[in-house]
Design a protein around this motif. Structure first.
Motif, PDB file in Angstrom:
ATOM      1  N   LEU A 177      32.603  43.932  68.752  1.00  0.00           N
ATOM      2  CA  LEU A 177      32.531  45.099  69.637  1.00  0.00           C
ATOM      3  C   LEU A 177      31.417  44.987  70.664  1.00  0.00           C
ATOM      4  CD1 LEU A 177      33.130  48.234  67.390  1.00  0.00           C
ATOM      5  CD2 LEU A 177      34.343  47.650  69.494  1.00  0.00           C
ATOM      6  N   ARG A 178      30.368  44.301  70.272  1.00  0.00           N
ATOM      7  CA  ARG A 178      29.256  44.114  71.191  1.00  0.00           C
ATOM      8  C   ARG A 178      29.720  43.320  72.416  1.00  0.00           C
ATOM      9  NH1 ARG A 178      24.326  46.474  71.963  1.00  0.00           N
ATOM     10  NH2 ARG A 178      23.793  45.337  73.839  1.00  0.00           N
TER      11      ARG A 178
ATOM     12  N   ARG B 208      32.668  35.389  67.224  1.00  0.00           N
ATOM     13  CA  ARG B 208      32.107  35.324  68.580  1.00  0.00           C
ATOM     14  C   ARG B 208      33.010  34.534  69.522  1.00  0.00           C
ATOM     15  NH1 ARG B 208      26.996  36.154  69.998  1.00  0.00           N
ATOM     16  NH2 ARG B 208      26.831  34.162  71.084  1.00  0.00           N
ATOM     17  N   ASN B 209      33.513  33.407  69.038  1.00  0.00           N
ATOM     18  CA  ASN B 209      34.394  32.603  69.894  1.00  0.00           C
ATOM     19  C   ASN B 209      35.613  33.408  70.330  1.00  0.00           C
ATOM     20  OD1 ASN B 209      32.634  30.500  69.586  1.00  0.00           O
ATOM     21  ND2 ASN B 209      33.984  29.217  68.352  1.00  0.00           N
TER      22      ASN B 209
ATOM     23  N   ILE C  10      34.603  36.128  72.867  1.00  0.00           N
ATOM     24  CA  ILE C  10      34.295  35.580  74.196  1.00  0.00           C
ATOM     25  C   ILE C  10      35.581  35.146  74.900  1.00  0.00           C
ATOM     26  CG2 ILE C  10      33.178  33.643  75.380  1.00  0.00           C
ATOM     27  CD1 ILE C  10      30.887  33.935  73.288  1.00  0.00           C
ATOM     28  N   ASP C  11      36.485  34.518  74.142  1.00  0.00           N
ATOM     29  CA  ASP C  11      37.772  34.132  74.738  1.00  0.00           C
ATOM     30  C   ASP C  11      38.533  35.342  75.248  1.00  0.00           C
ATOM     31  OD1 ASP C  11      37.351  31.502  74.334  1.00  0.00           O
ATOM     32  OD2 ASP C  11      38.717  31.268  72.653  1.00  0.00           O
TER      33      ASP C  11
ATOM     34  N   ARG D 105      37.528  36.302  78.685  1.00  0.00           N
ATOM     35  CA  ARG D 105      38.101  35.440  79.722  1.00  0.00           C
ATOM     36  C   ARG D 105      39.526  35.865  80.039  1.00  0.00           C
ATOM     37  NH1 ARG D 105      36.380  30.803  81.417  1.00  0.00           N
ATOM     38  NH2 ARG D 105      38.486  29.975  81.497  1.00  0.00           N
TER      39      ARG D 105
ATOM     40  N   ALA E  74      23.394  36.889  77.413  1.00  0.00           N
ATOM     41  CA  ALA E  74      24.343  35.829  77.101  1.00  0.00           C
ATOM     42  C   ALA E  74      24.690  35.857  75.617  1.00  0.00           C
ATOM     43  CB  ALA E  74      23.751  34.471  77.476  1.00  0.00           C
TER      44      ALA E  74
ATOM     45  N   GLY F  91      27.753  38.304  75.235  1.00  0.00           N
ATOM     46  CA  GLY F  91      28.773  37.315  75.548  1.00  0.00           C
ATOM     47  C   GLY F  91      28.953  37.074  77.041  1.00  0.00           C
ATOM     48  N   LEU F  92      27.925  37.337  77.821  1.00  0.00           N
ATOM     49  CA  LEU F  92      28.043  37.105  79.261  1.00  0.00           C
ATOM     50  C   LEU F  92      27.898  35.612  79.569  1.00  0.00           C
ATOM     51  CD1 LEU F  92      27.940  40.137  79.470  1.00  0.00           C
ATOM     52  CD2 LEU F  92      26.163  39.947  81.208  1.00  0.00           C
ATOM     53  N   SER F  93      28.642  35.174  80.554  1.00  0.00           N
ATOM     54  CA  SER F  93      28.507  33.787  81.003  1.00  0.00           C
ATOM     55  C   SER F  93      27.260  33.683  81.884  1.00  0.00           C
ATOM     56  CB  SER F  93      29.744  33.379  81.808  1.00  0.00           C
ATOM     57  OG  SER F  93      29.782  34.134  83.002  1.00  0.00           O
ATOM     58  N   HIS F  94      26.847  32.447  82.167  1.00  0.00           N
ATOM     59  CA  HIS F  94      25.709  32.261  83.068  1.00  0.00           C
ATOM     60  C   HIS F  94      25.930  33.006  84.383  1.00  0.00           C
ATOM     61  CE1 HIS F  94      24.404  28.378  80.850  1.00  0.00           C
ATOM     62  NE2 HIS F  94      23.495  29.309  80.640  1.00  0.00           N
TER      63      HIS F  94
ATOM     64  N   GLU G 217      27.821  35.571  85.013  1.00  0.00           N
ATOM     65  CA  GLU G 217      27.758  37.032  84.862  1.00  0.00           C
ATOM     66  C   GLU G 217      26.319  37.514  84.694  1.00  0.00           C
ATOM     67  OE1 GLU G 217      32.148  37.585  82.761  1.00  0.00           O
ATOM     68  OE2 GLU G 217      30.394  37.028  81.561  1.00  0.00           O
TER      69      GLU G 217
END
Lengths: 210, 233
Positions: A47-48, A90-91, A94-95, A98, A162, A166-169, A171
């Motif tokens: 949820l985070r 987490r994977n 994060i997916d 995307r 990050a 779960g933010l990308s670089h 973001e």
């Protein structure tokens, strides 16, 4: 219920390891118990990162479906179950971000500046702690405060955004309004500081334990 | 790339666990893990370092249906067996709707297998024999009279050393016990205590009395009769 201390994490993992090994042999009751003991944590982790609750629920299902299927390949000698499960969660989370980005986004509607109603943003203020606050808490729990001191607030913020959200670089760079290269180096530096600090902490744990 | 290079392995593993290695890059990295023990070791180190930090998140219990769906996905053969007719919510809803009518029996077709006879329901109304006890009790018999369940529609408040006992009785003659029933839920009655086929069984009415917690010491009702209902076939 907070379970930040590393020994607590390990203690929970030991119980889960037994359940996971039984699940690998097809024991459904053991798997249910594993679910009961770990799903609250994994749902919080998901949820985070994925704030959409119904998507997050779907992801949680996928985590446990994967875990059941992969239980036999879990190596208790090399990994802790809670760590293993958290990585899977987490994977997937994060997916899912995307995938969501590939879909059209709703435009934010800006209200007129002279509108004197309370600001909607403020009414919907997120009660959960920000990523930097979480990192600070985690640091306190593991006495990492001194590692963090060498880092600027923005450097801490970059790694926390990050890792927790779960933010990308890219973001993180957008959110902090900093060049991508700068953010990448901040994250790298923050991780290096954490690593050095945690290794020293582990060494002193061993020294105390000896 | 030399994935045995410790610095590179460490940097990639750090990004992987932090979550900044994305999409195709992450999948390529995961594919490499199997063949590169140094990468695996670096990942394990970073996981041990970082993932326990998620322990600061307050646990968030998922909704109950999440587990149900996981089960459905993993073990579809468990596809929920239909509930016995008396466990279905619709049954008890229907029964409680009838409770306002005085003693009443009827057959209900509730998804019984084709050809099966509907159950016989007896609603026992409160008699006022004990002012503290109100509401009603529903007793339900399978058509062949060999299986039965009973349940108060609302929890019956009893003293701790008291129990409810269900009886059946002919028009004339002594009541026979059908056993103790729960004051707050469904009791499956023991088949041995049932009279068998309802037609010709001689059952005229059912009653519930308040008895000592182990049941009537005499084999006959000793406490006040608090619920009463006629069997009508």
């Amino acid at each position: 219920m907070m379970n930040t201390a590393p020994e607590d994490w390990s203690a929970r993992s030991r119980e889960l390891a037994l359940l996971l090994s039984r699940a690998a042999l097809g024991d459904r009751l053991a798997f249910k118990r594993l679910y009961d003991l770990s799903s609250g944590h994994l749902f919080a982790v998901i949820l985070r990162i994925q704030r959409d609750r119904s998507l997050a629920e779907d992801l949680l299902q996928e985590v446990y479906v994967s875990a059941w299927k992969a239980a036999a390949s879990f190596d208790a000698q090399r990994a802790q179950p809670l760590t293993w499960l958290t990585q899977i969660a987490r994977n997937k989370a994060i997916d899912s971000l995307r995938r969501a980005q590939a879909q059209p986004r709703l435009e934010t509607v800006h209200r007129a500046a002279d509108d004197d109603r309370p600001d909607l943003d403020q009414q919907l203020v997120d009660e959960s702690p920000g990523p930097a606050a979480l990192l600070e808490r985690a640091s306190d729990a593991r006495q990492l405060g001194h590692c963090m001191e060498g880092l600027s607030a923005q450097q801490r913020q970059s790694v926390a955004l990050a890792f927790f959200d779960g933010l990308s670089h890219a973001e993180v760079a957008e959110q902090l309004r900093q060049p991508l290269g700068t953010v990448k180096s901040w994250v790298r530096r923050a991780l290096a500081a954490l690593k050095g600090c945690l290794e020293r902490a582990a060494q002193s744990d061993r020294a105390v334990g000896a | 790339m030399d994935y045995g290079n410790k610095t590179l392995a460490d940097a990639l593993a750090a990004q992987y666990v932090t979550g900044t290695l994305r999409g195709g890059a992450r999948r390529r990295f995961e594919a490499l893990l199997g063949g590169h023990p140094a990468l695996r070791a670096a990942v394990a180190d970073w996981q041990d370092r970082l993932l326990p930090l998620t322990g600061v998140l307050a646990p968030e219990p998922p909704p109950p249906q999440t587990w149900v769906r996981i089960q459905q996905r993993l073990w579809p053969e468990l596809a929920v067996a239909p509930l016995p007719w008396w466990r279905g919510l619709a049954f008890w809803r229907a029964a409680s709707g009838l409770a306002t009518v005085a003693a009443l029996s009827l057959g209900l077709l509730l998804g019984n297998p084709p050809g099966a006879q509907p159950p016989v329901v007896v609603v026992l109304q409160s008699t006022g024999g004990d002012p503290a006890v109100a509401g009603s009790v529903v007793a339900s018999f399978s058509a062949d009279g060999r299986a039965a369940v009973a349940r108060p529609l609302a929890r019956v408040a009893l003293q701790t050393d008291r129990a409810l006992e269900l009886w059946w009785a002919p028009v004339q003659g002594k009541p026979r016990s059908l056993g103790l029933i729960k004051s707050d839920g469904v009791t499956v009655l023991r088949a041995g205590q049932l009279p068998g086929g309802l037609k010709g069984s001689g059952i005229d009415h059912l009653a519930v009395s308040v008895e000592p917690s182990g049941g009537s010491p005499t084999g006959q009702p000793t406490g006040p009769v608090v619920f009463y209902g006629k069997l009508q076939l």
